[in-house]
Design an enzyme around this catalytic site. Structure first.
Site, PDB file in Angstrom:
ATOM      1  N   CYS A   1      35.241  45.799  31.298  1.00 36.98           N
ATOM      2  CA  CYS A   1      36.204  46.896  31.351  1.00 36.98           C
ATOM      3  C   CYS A   1      35.512  48.229  31.493  1.00 36.98           C
ATOM      4  CB  CYS A   1      37.151  46.798  30.201  1.00 36.98           C
ATOM      5  SG  CYS A   1      38.381  45.661  30.760  1.00 36.98           S
TER       6      CYS A   1
ATOM      7  N   ARG B   1      42.279  49.235  34.428  1.00 36.89           N
ATOM      8  CA  ARG B   1      41.546  47.974  34.559  1.00 36.89           C
ATOM      9  C   ARG B   1      42.061  46.911  33.610  1.00 36.89           C
ATOM     10  NH1 ARG B   1      36.675  49.246  37.165  1.00 36.89           N
ATOM     11  NH2 ARG B   1      35.658  47.426  36.327  1.00 36.89           N
TER      12      ARG B   1
ATOM     13  N   TRP C   1      37.681  44.250  27.188  1.00 43.41           N
ATOM     14  CA  TRP C   1      38.497  43.122  27.639  1.00 43.41           C
ATOM     15  C   TRP C   1      37.793  41.894  27.056  1.00 43.41           C
ATOM     16  CZ3 TRP C   1      38.077  38.737  30.851  1.00 43.41           C
ATOM     17  CH2 TRP C   1      39.295  38.186  31.240  1.00 43.41           C
TER      18      TRP C   1
ATOM     19  N   ASN D   1      29.726  45.974  28.943  1.00 48.34           N
ATOM     20  CA  ASN D   1      30.648  45.246  29.812  1.00 48.34           C
ATOM     21  C   ASN D   1      29.944  43.968  30.250  1.00 48.34           C
ATOM     22  OD1 ASN D   1      32.530  47.236  29.748  1.00 48.34           O
ATOM     23  ND2 ASN D   1      32.114  48.021  31.806  1.00 48.34           N
ATOM     24  N   GLY D   2      30.634  42.859  30.197  1.00 51.51           N
ATOM     25  CA  GLY D   2      30.046  41.620  30.688  1.00 51.51           C
ATOM     26  C   GLY D   2      29.921  40.569  29.597  1.00 51.51           C
TER      27      GLY D   2
ATOM     28  N   GLU E   1      50.938  34.173  47.359  1.00 57.49           N
ATOM     29  CA  GLU E   1      50.727  35.530  46.867  1.00 57.49           C
ATOM     30  C   GLU E   1      51.968  36.034  46.120  1.00 57.49           C
ATOM     31  OE1 GLU E   1      48.359  37.340  46.269  1.00 57.49           O
ATOM     32  OE2 GLU E   1      49.164  39.365  46.134  1.00 57.49           O
TER      33      GLU E   1
ATOM     34  N   LYS F   1      51.977  37.226  42.201  1.00 56.98           N
ATOM     35  CA  LYS F   1      52.500  38.525  41.720  1.00 56.98           C
ATOM     36  C   LYS F   1      53.506  38.283  40.601  1.00 56.98           C
ATOM     37  CE  LYS F   1      50.269  40.221  43.613  1.00 56.98           C
ATOM     38  NZ  LYS F   1      48.956  40.603  43.401  1.00 56.98           N
TER      39      LYS F   1
ATOM     40  N   GLU G   1      51.715  37.230  37.420  1.00 55.31           N
ATOM     41  CA  GLU G   1      50.865  38.280  36.871  1.00 55.31           C
ATOM     42  C   GLU G   1      51.657  39.312  36.084  1.00 55.31           C
ATOM     43  OE1 GLU G   1      47.087  39.289  39.620  1.00 55.31           O
ATOM     44  OE2 GLU G   1      48.979  39.487  40.655  1.00 55.31           O
TER      45      GLU G   1
ATOM     46  N   HIS H   1      57.406  15.778  48.438  1.00 59.48           N
ATOM     47  CA  HIS H   1      56.290  14.991  47.881  1.00 59.48           C
ATOM     48  C   HIS H   1      56.078  15.298  46.411  1.00 59.48           C
ATOM     49  CE1 HIS H   1      55.337  13.478  51.822  1.00 59.48           C
ATOM     50  NE2 HIS H   1      55.494  14.719  52.286  1.00 59.48           N
TER      51      HIS H   1
ATOM     52  N   LYS I   1      41.319  44.462  35.952  1.00 60.59           N
ATOM     53  CA  LYS I   1      41.403  44.836  37.359  1.00 60.59           C
ATOM     54  C   LYS I   1      40.279  44.242  38.194  1.00 60.59           C
ATOM     55  CE  LYS I   1      42.910  46.883  41.032  1.00 60.59           C
ATOM     56  NZ  LYS I   1      43.971  46.168  41.739  1.00 60.59           N
TER      57      LYS I   1
HETATM   58  N1  GLU Z   1      31.701  40.243  26.087  1.00 55.96           N
HETATM   59  C1  GLU Z   1      32.011  41.457  25.412  1.00 55.96           C
HETATM   60  C2  GLU Z   1      33.068  41.270  24.362  1.00 55.96           C
HETATM   61  O1  GLU Z   1      33.797  40.308  24.354  1.00 55.96           O
HETATM   62  C3  GLU Z   1      32.332  42.590  26.366  1.00 55.96           C
HETATM   63  C4  GLU Z   1      33.709  42.525  26.950  1.00 55.96           C
HETATM   64  C5  GLU Z   1      33.968  43.547  28.047  1.00 55.96           C
HETATM   65  O2  GLU Z   1      33.364  43.429  29.114  1.00 55.96           O
HETATM   66  O3  GLU Z   1      34.822  44.413  27.830  1.00 55.96           O
HETATM   67  O4  GLU Z   1      33.178  42.057  23.482  1.00 55.96           O
END
Ligand code: GLU
Length: 610
Positions: free
Chosen positions: A2, A27, A75, A100-101, A483, A487, A490, A506, A605
């Site tokens: 995020c 995002r 996130w 992030n990650g 698609e 939508k 989502e 089927h 996002k």
């Molecule tokens: N992996 C991290 C968490 O869960 C970072 C999440 C993120 O990218 O916002 O806190």
């Protein structure tokens, strides 16, 4: 995955950081937090579950002064969304980290740190970074060196920013798999995961490369590569509009972006099409020569972009006489696939940072593709930098999590690619002209289609209490059904499935009853009569039908079928126009159901994690 924002300044930075987080709200995220160090070296952290608004309210009652700070919208990937798991994470009241990650090997590192006496308060993978750096700093090294050593131990993906209250004048940031951009100010410098966050404070940006670590102080930014060697990263002036984060007269970014489609399509074609032809090198310098030799196309993408790829497969094979495969990036990257001779890899991604798509591109580089092309909306993004050729979509920032204008612009770009390749493979001049004039007519057709908004709003009432829905299409409209269903899922949280209409008998026919609305996208093409039979199969079983049809297709509304007339469009380009009513339908259903349209639950996002 995020948002990250950081600042080193003489003035108090809390407001700048919160405004930055606001600009990244689109995002999607579940919690927000900030940590500030003042010049005396006092570290304060405030975190809240939920919206940036909640964080802002907390900061209104407890103003946090200080010129060095980092902030984050999270996130959750590891550990539930909660205040305790929200970033920044702090070690021993000294080191603060936003990340992030995903740190894939966090368990091993965590166990080792627990052995050393570190106490963990959250369930996140991120917290290991804070303690690891704290531990490394016990040796007499700088924060930057500690981050460098920590990076060597971390496996996975990260964009991160770190502060040490004992050195209150600096932030150290590191990028590996998750984007970071440095913002240069006058006597103050910034960092963010997306330049949009920093537009109120600067226009001068440098994108970090993979493996880069940077030390940011008020007067200096020093960047080091993976090996610890000092490197220069070009600073460029952004002309992005300061207000690109505004909704204008619209209630939601999604509505704004749906309505921006005529303009976005126009922009993507501007200067690229002339006298019935797609200009040379529209897809990158030297692309005209290269495209003449392409014998196979492999498209790799995720989500909405994947659906765009699926539509183009019908076009590449029918018009450019070219075999085309489309694959979901997360599948492509983990299987051994066959690469036919002279294959072009095409990646589709709005953000250019989609982790799986980027990994697929990197893998493809070792697989013998003749070249790679990305169709992407964000300048300077990883896919743009790492692909041999790039087509910039020019759709303008897409803020709503559920992609709308990016999809129709991707389709427009893909059709231009079909023409650019097709002309070397027997696509006649006349046919090229026909396609091009169809493309140029699209903005007007979409404007006409948008006029159905009111009618679709009424129709949406019927969906408000439904649990399921089924979308049907045939041929190149099948991916439009996919698609449309995506939508609906989502943003309205109604379960939606899409089927190629011929597949109904089927299996899915078993689901049909009065509780299952069925949406049909029915342009006037050669499959119309077959589609009509499929529609009758549904009617005979008590299903309720909502048909978006060409006005000449002769569908008539009655008790079991509501028909919405669309303008007549060239059959080849109909998928682009028929997308619009399905976007509007999902939007209005979501409005009635009161969901968070721009930031639907659990979604983000740009998906920069695997
Ligand atoms: N992996 C991290 C968490 O869960 C970072 C999440 C993120 O990218 O916002 O806190």
């Amino acid at each position: 995955m995020c948002g990250i924002v950081g600042a080193v300044a003489q003035r108090d930075v809390a407001d700048i950081l919160v405004e930055g987080l606001r600009r990244l709200e689109y995002r999607g995220y579940d919690s927000a937090g900030i940590a500030i160090v003042n010049s005396e070296g006092a570290l304060t952290r405030v975190r809240r579950l939920g919206k940036v608004q909640a964080l802002e309210e907390a900061l209104n009652t407890q103003f946090v002064a200080g010129g060095t700070g980092i902030a984050h919208t999270r996130w959750a990937t590891h550990g539930e969304p909660s205040e305790i798991n929200a970033h920044p994470h702090v070690s021993c009241e000294t080191i603060a980290v936003v990340h992030n990650g995903i740190i894939e090997n966090y368990r091993v590192i965590r166990d080792a740190l627990i052995q050393k006496g570190y106490l963990f308060e959250s369930a996140t993978d991120t917290e290991v970074i804070a303690h690891l750096i704290h531990d490394l700093l016990k040796a007499d090294i700088s924060l930057r060196e500690a981050v460098q050593l920590a990076s060597q131990q971390l496996e996975g993906a990260y964009g991160m920013a770190i502060m040490d209250k004992r050195q209150p004048d600096r932030i150290v940031v590191a990028r590996s798999g998750s984007p970071l951009v440095i913002g240069y100010g006058l006597g103050e410098n910034f960092v963010a995961s997306d330049q949009l966050a920093l537009l109120p404070v600067t226009r001068r940006f440098a994108f970090l490369e993979e493996g880069d670590i940077a030390e940011i102080t008020r007067h200096r930014v020093q960047v080091f590569d993976r090996e610890g060697q000092p490197v220069e990263r070009a600073i460029s002036e952004s002309n992005a509009s300061h207000d690109s984060g505004d909704k204008g007269p619209y209630k939601h970014f999604m509505a704004k972006e749906i309505y921006e489609q005529p303009m976005a399509l126009q922009r993507t074609m501007e200067g690229r099409i002339q006298s019935g032809h797609v200009l040379d090198d529209v897809f990158g310098t030297g692309s005209a020569d290269l495209l003449a030799h392409v014998e196979h196309i492999q498209i790799v993408a995720c989500g909405t972009s994947y659906n765009a790829g699926m539509v183009s497969r019908y076009w590449f094979e029918a018009l450019a006489d070219l075999s085309c495969n489309v694959e979901i990036a997360s599948e492509f990257r983990y299987r051994k696939s066959f690469v036919p001779r002279n294959s072009l890899l095409v990646t589709l991604s709005q953000s250019g940072e989609t982790a799986d798509t980027l990994a697929a591109l990197r893998l493809a580089k070792e697989m013998g593709y003749m070249s790679s092309l990305t169709i992407c909306n964000v300048e300077g993004s990883s896919l743009v930098r790492e692909s041999d050729m790039a087509y910039m979509m020019k759709a303008g920032p897409e803020i709503g999590v559920a992609s709308t204008k990016a999809f129709t612009v991707q389709l427009t770009a893909l059709m231009m690619l079909v023409v650019a390749i097709g002309r070397h493979r027997g696509l006649s001049d006349e046919k090229q002209q026909q396609i091009i004039s169809g493309l140029l007519a699209l903005p007007a057709k979409i404007t006409q289609t948008l006029m159905l908004d009111k009618e679709i709003e009424q129709l949406a009432e019927d969906f408000s209490d439904k649990q399921h829905s089924l979308f049907l299409g045939r041929g190149s409209q099948y991916p439009i059904a996919l698609e449309g269903a995506l939508k609906m899922k989502e943003i309205s949280y109604i379960h939606a499935e899409a089927y190629a209409a011929g597949e109904l008998k089927h299996g899915p026919l078993a689901l049909i009853d009065a509780e299952m609305p069925i949406i049909v996208v029915a342009p006037n093409n050669e499959l119309l009569e077959k589609l009509k039979s499929n529609v009758e199969e549904v009617r005979a079983r008590g299903g309720l039908l909502y048909v978006f049809a060409d006005k000449d297709a002769n569908f008539k509304s009655d008790d079991t079928m509501k028909v919405m007339d669309l303008p007549h469009v060239d059959e080849l380009l109909a998928p682009i126009v028929y997308t619009v009513p399905t976007q509007l339908l999902a939007y209005h259903v979501a409005l009635i159901r009161g969901t968070d349209v721009d930031q639907p639950r659990n979604l983000a996002k740009s998906v920069t994690v695997e």
